[in-house]
Motif scaffolding. Structure first.
Motif: not given
Length: 144
Positions: A81, A108, A110-111, A115-116, A136
């Motif tokens: 990111r 994280d 996430g959805d 993931g991050t 990230d």
């Protein structure tokens, strides 16, 4: 292959041994950062650095190469990111050998299928930090 689920806060990877050369410093700088202390040995002697030094961007690029070769090539990487923070701590000179340390700071899920993973990468010369960034990274999940 390492997936998002395999990464845990506190995980550390150490890798690399990249020898920095005068020719590489000058070549990179001539193309991307042609400041005198990166390309002209005489001018560099008169600079605050007291000699030829690698561009900070070059230092980051060398660490990125080691990251790809030694870590990301074994990871289900989906890019990044961005970089939250980048700091050049000390100059890198011809003949220095860079090594890296990567630490997972946050994860994280996430959805979705990616993931991050927030990592801190530190580049070292002789055990002393020379560059650091927090990024990230996007990592595919094994079982989305």
């Amino acid at each position: 292959m390492q997936y998002f689920e395999d990464m845990t806060v506190g995980d550390v990877a150490e890798f690399g041994a990249y020898e920095v050369t005068r020719d590489e410093i000058r070549s990179f700088a001539e193309q991307y950062d042609p400041q005198p202390f990166h390309i002209d040995a005489e001018a560099a002697e008169e600079s605050p650095f007291g000699g030829l030094v690698a561009s900070g961007w070059h230092t980051a690029a060398m660490c990125m190469r080691m990251l790809v070769d030694n870590y990301l090539s074994e990871t289900a990487s989906a890019g990044a990111r961005g970089v939250r923070e980048l700091k050049w701590i000390a100059p890198v000179r011809p003949g220095d050998t860079l090594t890296c340390r990567l630490e997972v700071l946050e994860t994280d899920p996430g959805d979705g299928s990616i993931g991050t993973v927030t990592n801190e990468l530190t580049g070292f010369v002789d055990g002393d930090p020379v560059v650091r960034w927090v990024a990230d990274a996007l990592v595919e999940k094994r079982n989305p």
